[in-house]
Design an enzyme around this catalytic site. Sequence first.
Site, PDB file in Angstrom:
ATOM      1  N   GLU A 259       1.017  -1.126  -0.043  1.00 12.82           N
ATOM      2  CA  GLU A 259       0.060  -0.199   0.098  1.00 12.82           C
ATOM      3  C   GLU A 259       0.838   1.180   0.016  1.00 12.82           C
ATOM      4  O   GLU A 259       1.437   1.535   0.904  1.00 12.82           O
ATOM      5  CB  GLU A 259      -1.000   0.109   1.284  1.00 12.82           C
ATOM      6  N   CYS A 293      -2.345   9.062   2.941  1.00 12.33           N
ATOM      7  CA  CYS A 293      -2.166   8.597   1.564  1.00 12.33           C
ATOM      8  C   CYS A 293      -3.233   8.957   0.737  1.00 12.33           C
ATOM      9  O   CYS A 293      -3.004   9.026  -0.552  1.00 12.33           O
ATOM     10  CB  CYS A 293      -1.641   7.108   1.493  1.00 12.33           C
TER      11      CYS A 293
END
Length: 491
Positions: A259, A293
């Site tokens: 990720e 993010c």
Amino acid sequence: MPRGSNHVKFIQNYIDGKFVAGQREFADVNPADGSVIGQVTEADRDVVDRAVQSARKALAGEWGRASVRERAARLRKVADTIESRFDCFVAAEVADTGKPISLAARLDVPRAAANFRAFADMISTSGIESFQTETADGKSALNYAVRKPLGVVGIITPWNLPLLLLTWKVAPALACGNAVVVKPSEETPATATLLAEVMERTGMPDGVYNVVHGFGPNSAGEFLTQHPDVNAVTFTGESQTGTAIMKTVASSVKPISFELGGKNAAIVFADCDFEDATAGIADAVFLNTGQVCLCAERVYVERGILDRFVSALKQRAEALRLGSPLDPATELGPLISKQHREKVVSYYSLAREEGANVVTGGGIPEFGNSLDNGFYIQPTIYTGLAESARCVKEEIFGPVCHIAPFDTEDEAVNMANNTKYGLAASIWTSNLKRGHRVAQQMNAGITWVNCWFLRDLRTPFGGMGLSGIGREGGMHSLNFYSELNNICIRL
Ligand code: NAD
Ligand code: 6OD
């Protein structure tokens, strides 16, 4: 976190149910005022090896024999115990990250407990695939798959949502019967270590959850990914780090889940609910000082409402209360470190060199007190950059966005997709058909319509391109953290 005074904590590795010191220590710094709040013991190769071996031992013992029901019950107990130590977790997360106490109490710590409960539920209700197969001689065979743990999972996590992101991986890994060795970010070692205390209190067998502290290259992170007895690696962090880890694990062909970073777009159509859209995008740009993010660093606005939108977002940015993370009214804390602030400031300078118009911010705030020793930065909005500018292309990971106009839906889609990343997008419109149509064209792992960071833990989460490999969440997590053995029986 055994020895220590109220001011400086000693944060140790946790192996086979015991806190373990190492040869070297490094400082844990509070980003709100630059003070040293802890000494962290760094795991060398030998300590990492002991952690991996303790995980192996746990798999061969009681934990390896635990039923799904027993594992789920254990996870629910972990959730309850996190909640019973809620204030302690919030305080540790705030001190390590500098994030506002209101945010840690609303998002990070509740999500940690929710992660354990959600994966306890999911493993309890997950079914088994089965197929009845016709054979050539007119008879049949039954196929069914059984789920087995991968073994020892190495979990490496970043500093922005330390406990949330760590438990997002630990919970499904344990639900599937694995044992884990976690390497939290060197910037935020505290809550992973507190979680070790929780594991102890809930009676988790020794060795199921191990913590090694340290850095990446030539330190605990790399030693963990290099270890031959680690069966899988799951990583959240920068795309470049993902590249380095991929090279390391390639030789042993381990399953990986990545990720990674993002340069996420928001598309605002003139028919949006204006208040909702400006509030949602202010959140998407500035939450956690832009260190999520999923944050939107590129905002595309339909030309007809551009000026009104820019001035509304400017007003919201300027109204944000920067201050001590411990003040419940604070909305924006510091960046994580001096080094990260230098990086973000260098992008603020670059934006000017690249010809940006500074709508607001662009500098470092002054408080006239100890917060001036912290790593604060102003929330910043730019306009006027070319789509090819580095500030529009590269992830900055701060409280900053660039706003650009568009005239047609196709143009908005093309600009939003013009990136090597592909993590998240948000679309703001009151036209439902358009919402679906545009969302389906986004090159992203997650697209929100009229919302942002609204999470259901059963859904797939991850990114494409430089934003990652694989999906976690729901069945995707259960499948990543297990080996499926298909059994075919001729009937
Ligand atoms: P980072 O990549 O610098 O560090 C992440 C972790 O990896 C740390 O624990 C670090 O010590 C470790 N590490 C670094 N080099 C390593 C190596 N060679 N081998 C093994 N481990 C190594 O990332 P960061 O600065 O902590 O976090 C910010 C980044 O994370 C941003 O790019 C952000 O977008 C990304 N992120 C992505 C997601 C997501 O879900 N996609 C979530 C949060 C953060
Ligand atoms: O909500 C989540 O599960 C998740 N992984 C969020 C990631 C946020 C990035 O900073």
